[in-house]
Design an enzyme around this catalytic site. Structure first.
Site, PDB file in Angstrom:
ATOM      1  N   LYS A  87     -12.479  -1.486 -30.265  1.00 42.01           N
ATOM      2  CA  LYS A  87     -11.936  -2.714 -30.863  1.00 42.01           C
ATOM      3  C   LYS A  87     -12.331  -2.795 -32.335  1.00 42.01           C
ATOM      4  O   LYS A  87     -13.490  -2.988 -32.667  1.00 42.01           O
ATOM      5  CB  LYS A  87     -12.425  -3.970 -30.131  1.00 42.01           C
ATOM      6  N   SER A 143     -23.121  -8.338 -36.236  1.00 35.68           N
ATOM      7  CA  SER A 143     -24.190  -9.289 -36.588  1.00 35.68           C
ATOM      8  C   SER A 143     -25.125  -9.552 -35.411  1.00 35.68           C
ATOM      9  O   SER A 143     -24.760  -9.330 -34.248  1.00 35.68           O
ATOM     10  CB  SER A 143     -23.561 -10.594 -37.048  1.00 35.68           C
ATOM     11  N   THR A 200     -23.687 -12.064 -32.718  1.00 37.81           N
ATOM     12  CA  THR A 200     -22.714 -11.436 -31.801  1.00 37.81           C
ATOM     13  C   THR A 200     -23.426 -10.452 -30.880  1.00 37.81           C
ATOM     14  O   THR A 200     -23.078 -10.352 -29.689  1.00 37.81           O
ATOM     15  CB  THR A 200     -21.593 -10.731 -32.601  1.00 37.81           C
ATOM     16  N   GLY A 201     -24.399  -9.748 -31.393  1.00 36.41           N
ATOM     17  CA  GLY A 201     -25.169  -8.818 -30.550  1.00 36.41           C
ATOM     18  C   GLY A 201     -25.817  -9.550 -29.381  1.00 36.41           C
ATOM     19  O   GLY A 201     -25.797  -9.079 -28.236  1.00 36.41           O
ATOM     20  N   GLU A 222     -26.289  -2.014 -33.167  1.00 37.78           N
ATOM     21  CA  GLU A 222     -26.595  -1.739 -34.581  1.00 37.78           C
ATOM     22  C   GLU A 222     -26.304  -3.034 -35.320  1.00 37.78           C
ATOM     23  O   GLU A 222     -25.142  -3.369 -35.551  1.00 37.78           O
ATOM     24  CB  GLU A 222     -25.689  -0.624 -35.122  1.00 37.78           C
ATOM     25  N   CYS A 268     -25.126  -3.184 -44.057  1.00 42.77           N
ATOM     26  CA  CYS A 268     -26.302  -3.535 -43.242  1.00 42.77           C
ATOM     27  C   CYS A 268     -27.565  -2.991 -43.883  1.00 42.77           C
ATOM     28  O   CYS A 268     -28.636  -3.557 -43.757  1.00 42.77           O
ATOM     29  CB  CYS A 268     -26.136  -2.968 -41.840  1.00 42.77           C
ATOM     30  N   GLU A 323     -29.738 -12.949 -43.396  1.00 45.06           N
ATOM     31  CA  GLU A 323     -28.851 -11.955 -44.003  1.00 45.06           C
ATOM     32  C   GLU A 323     -27.683 -12.672 -44.676  1.00 45.06           C
ATOM     33  O   GLU A 323     -27.054 -13.530 -44.070  1.00 45.06           O
ATOM     34  CB  GLU A 323     -28.314 -11.011 -42.918  1.00 45.06           C
TER      35      GLU A 323
HETATM   36  P1  NAD Z   1     -19.513  -9.768 -36.324  1.00 50.86           P
HETATM   37  O1  NAD Z   1     -20.678  -9.710 -35.400  1.00 50.86           O
HETATM   38  O2  NAD Z   1     -18.967 -11.103 -36.677  1.00 50.86           O
HETATM   39  O3  NAD Z   1     -18.278  -8.949 -35.706  1.00 50.86           O
HETATM   40  C1  NAD Z   1     -18.356  -7.584 -35.411  1.00 50.86           C
HETATM   41  C2  NAD Z   1     -17.328  -7.225 -34.353  1.00 50.86           C
HETATM   42  O4  NAD Z   1     -17.635  -7.923 -33.145  1.00 50.86           O
HETATM   43  C3  NAD Z   1     -15.885  -7.594 -34.709  1.00 50.86           C
HETATM   44  O5  NAD Z   1     -15.035  -6.554 -34.271  1.00 50.86           O
HETATM   45  C4  NAD Z   1     -15.655  -8.858 -33.893  1.00 50.86           C
HETATM   46  O6  NAD Z   1     -14.307  -9.066 -33.556  1.00 50.86           O
HETATM   47  C5  NAD Z   1     -16.475  -8.574 -32.644  1.00 50.86           C
HETATM   48  N1  NAD Z   1     -16.914  -9.765 -31.906  1.00 50.86           N
HETATM   49  C6  NAD Z   1     -17.149 -11.005 -32.391  1.00 50.86           C
HETATM   50  N2  NAD Z   1     -17.556 -11.829 -31.387  1.00 50.86           N
HETATM   51  C7  NAD Z   1     -17.586 -11.079 -30.263  1.00 50.86           C
HETATM   52  C8  NAD Z   1     -17.936 -11.362 -28.908  1.00 50.86           C
HETATM   53  N3  NAD Z   1     -18.339 -12.571 -28.517  1.00 50.86           N
HETATM   54  N4  NAD Z   1     -17.853 -10.352 -28.010  1.00 50.86           N
HETATM   55  C9  NAD Z   1     -17.463  -9.120 -28.387  1.00 50.86           C
HETATM   56  N5  NAD Z   1     -17.117  -8.797 -29.651  1.00 50.86           N
HETATM   57  C10 NAD Z   1     -17.179  -9.765 -30.579  1.00 50.86           C
HETATM   58  O7  NAD Z   1     -19.935  -8.958 -37.609  1.00 50.86           O
HETATM   59  P2  NAD Z   1     -19.122  -8.769 -38.964  1.00 50.86           P
HETATM   60  O8  NAD Z   1     -19.182 -10.033 -39.739  1.00 50.86           O
HETATM   61  O9  NAD Z   1     -17.816  -8.115 -38.691  1.00 50.86           O
HETATM   62  O10 NAD Z   1     -20.025  -7.641 -39.674  1.00 50.86           O
HETATM   63  C11 NAD Z   1     -21.144  -7.929 -40.424  1.00 50.86           C
HETATM   64  C12 NAD Z   1     -22.411  -7.668 -39.640  1.00 50.86           C
HETATM   65  O11 NAD Z   1     -22.456  -6.331 -39.154  1.00 50.86           O
HETATM   66  C13 NAD Z   1     -23.645  -7.815 -40.514  1.00 50.86           C
HETATM   67  O12 NAD Z   1     -24.633  -8.519 -39.812  1.00 50.86           O
HETATM   68  C14 NAD Z   1     -24.060  -6.377 -40.759  1.00 50.86           C
HETATM   69  O13 NAD Z   1     -25.410  -6.209 -41.106  1.00 50.86           O
HETATM   70  C15 NAD Z   1     -23.727  -5.745 -39.455  1.00 50.86           C
HETATM   71  N6  NAD Z   1     -23.627  -4.282 -39.586  1.00 50.86           N
HETATM   72  C16 NAD Z   1     -24.581  -3.505 -39.003  1.00 50.86           C
HETATM   73  C17 NAD Z   1     -24.535  -2.112 -39.144  1.00 50.86           C
HETATM   74  C18 NAD Z   1     -25.581  -1.202 -38.555  1.00 50.86           C
HETATM   75  O14 NAD Z   1     -25.336  -0.003 -38.481  1.00 50.86           O
HETATM   76  N7  NAD Z   1     -26.747  -1.685 -38.161  1.00 50.86           N
HETATM   77  C19 NAD Z   1     -23.486  -1.545 -39.858  1.00 50.86           C
HETATM   78  C20 NAD Z   1     -22.532  -2.372 -40.431  1.00 50.86           C
HETATM   79  C21 NAD Z   1     -22.595  -3.737 -40.281  1.00 50.86           C
END
Ligand code: NAD
Length: 475
Positions: free
Chosen positions: A167, A220, A223-224, A242, A277, A378
């Site tokens: 996704k 994020s 969401t994790g 991640e 990140c 963050e």
């Molecule tokens: P986000 O958590 O809002 O969304 C990430 C993904 O999760 C999207 O595809 C979104 O549609 C999906 N999602 C959202 N809610 C969900 C749910 N309830 N169930 C399943 N999937 C869901 O993050 P973002 O704003 O897209 O990205 C930014 C974040 O990602 C920052 O916190 C950044 O640090 C992190 N990030 C981490 C790494 C790493 O390798 N550690 C790499 C890149 C980004």
């Protein structure tokens, strides 16, 4: 979307707009997949999995390399789409398309490492373990590096004999649709399935699907946490995460200010607006460096050239989406309200070309102290927070004073100080006298709330397998 080898629209017929963040114009539409589409995709992946796993690992590796080559051949097309869809600058994004291919190439050669062991567990019998794929793997990725994450999300699970449902991020989904076209052409039906849509319901349905035992999420922390809860509510699952970072760059007094100012700019990854990140968004300066580094840093940040991200001279583009722009602006207000000093930036840039779109000047806050929100949370934008410290213990305490533990950057010429710091700092990926770079073959991932599991090395490949023990009774 790609489901079962066909390019399809969503069952509901609904669409999502993808917006160019530089202009706020609609770039295109992608299907708004939901639970019904995810169910079809998982069914297709489950049907395709046994024959994919039955292929010789060399044959799977060869197909991954073919996809990598096809991606590279489309670099220009993908770059144009990706840059318009994300706002990240074109010169630096070239590397993302290369990395997408590199990830597939890297895992394509590691098939022989999917091996078990024999153990002398009893004198009379033979005890051997083998590694098997989980079946269908669900992967969910964020908006900051869409094509790089999409391609690398496929590499390790496919090599291990799983099929995948991916996704992509709803804010920047377009490059994944090019990948969908390539996978349709080059891979057996159902081996890769790509469902576009929002986190709720599409991502959530993937996490909850009973046939998806292995989920890998990049995004994020909130969401994790939601994904861990959803997975736990539906079945016993292996979830790796991640997540975000609030990463420290620590400068010891044996540095010259020019070096540290340059490192601080490099570590922020302004070419994608700090939306990384691994960005070192907390600069922890020894007090002897505070004034001279801040002066030089402010000049350097003020000189960053904002512009159309498709222009090769642009050094920074717009923030990825309205949602992210609003979040960054709210953090800016919070920094000002809590008494941090705006050293540079902090507003929409002047100039007609910046009045539409999600443009923000690169920003440095000075005099930041640990209990401010901008010190703890963050921001995921072009905002650097600068702190000062007097002794090493204070520096380590500051470095560890957040819930995150992804990366850290340590600057000193003294090897003992560097290694003491590396051991004291609770981060999973540490650079000494460097920033930002990833090295394939070395495990990347976070400590504390920055994540669980490691990617980009052998650990990631093996994390897509389960161990089965076989005891051969010889007596
Ligand atoms: P986000 O958590 O809002 O969304 C990430 C993904 O999760 C999207 O595809 C979104 O549609 C999906 N999602 C959202 N809610 C969900 C749910 N309830 N169930 C399943 N999937 C869901 O993050 P973002 O704003 O897209 O990205 C930014 C974040 O990602 C920052 O916190 C950044 O640090 C992190 N990030 C981490 C790494 C790493 O390798 N550690 C790499 C890149 C980004």
């Amino acid at each position: 979307m790609l489901i079962g080898g066909e390019l399809v629209i969503s069952q509901s017929g609904q669409w999502l707009e993808s917006i160019n963040p530089a202009t706020e114009e609609v770039l295109g539409l992608v299907p708004q997949g939901d639970t019904a589409d995810v169910n079809l995709a998982v069914d297709a992946a489950a049907r395709a999995q046994p024959s994919w796993a039955a292929l010789d690992f060399k044959a799977r590796g060869k197909l991954l390399r073919i996809v990598a080559e096809a991606l590279r051949a489309k670099t220009d097309e993908i770059l144009r789409i990706e840059v318009a869809d994300t706002g990240n600058t074109i010169t630096k994004m070239k590397r993302d398309v290369e990395t997408a291919g590199d990830a597939l190439d890297f895992y394509s050669g590691l098939g022989v490492e999917i091996k078990g062991e024999s153990m002398p567990a009893s004198a009379d019998n033979l005890h051997i373990s083998i590694r098997e794929p989980y079946g269908v793997v669900g992967r969910i990725i964020p908006f900051n590096h869409p094509i790089k994450f999409a391609a690398s999300a496929l590499a390790a699970p496919l090599m291990a004999g799983n099929t995948v449902v991916l996704k992509p991020p709803e804010q920047s989904p377009l490059s994944a649709t090019v990948l969908a076209e390539l996978c349709r052409e080059l891979l057996p039906r159902g081996v890769v399935n790509i469902v576009t849509g929002t986190g709720m319901p599409a991502g959530d349905a993937l996490v909850r699907h009973p046939a998806v035992k292995r989920i890998a999420f990049t995004g994020s922390v909130p969401t994790g946490l939601a994904i861990q809860r959803a997975a736990a509510e539906s079945a016993v699952k292996h979830v790796t995460l991640e997540l975000g970072g609030k990463n420290p760059l620590i400068a010891f007094p044996d540095n010259d200010p020019d070096t540290i100012a340059a490192a601080a700019v490099a570590g922020m990854n302004f070419a994608w607006q700090g939306q990384s990140c691994g960005s070192t968004s907390r600069l922890l300066l020894h007090h002897s460096l505070y004034k001279p580094v801040l002066e030089r840093l402010s000049d350097k940040v003020a000189a960053i050239r904002l512009g159309d991200p498709l222009d090769p001279h642009a050094e920074m583009g717009p923030i990825n989406s309205k949602r992210q722009y609003d979040r960054v602006c709210s953090m800016l207000r919070s920094g000002i309200d809590e008494g941090a000093r705006l050293a540079v930036g902090g507003k929409r840039p002047p100039g007609r070309e910046f009045q539409r779109g999600y443009w923000l000047e690169p920003t440095v806050f000075a005099d930041v102290v640990p209990d401010m929100r901008i010190a703890r949370e963050e921001i995921f934008g072009p905002v650097l927070s600068v702190f000062q410290w007097r002794d090493e213990a204070e520096a380590f305490k500051l470095a560890n004073a957040t819930e995150y533990g992804l990366t850290a950057s340590i600057w000193t010429r003294d090897i003992k100080t560097a290694l003491r710091a590396a051991r004291a700092i609770r981060s999973g990926y540490i650079w000494i006298n460097g920033t930002s770079a990833h090295f394939y073959g070395t495990p990347f991932g976070g400590l504390k709330n920055s994540g669980l599991g490691r990617e980009e090395g052998l650990d990631e490949l093996l994390s897509y397998t389960e161990t089965k023990m076989i005891h051969v009774m010889l007596g």
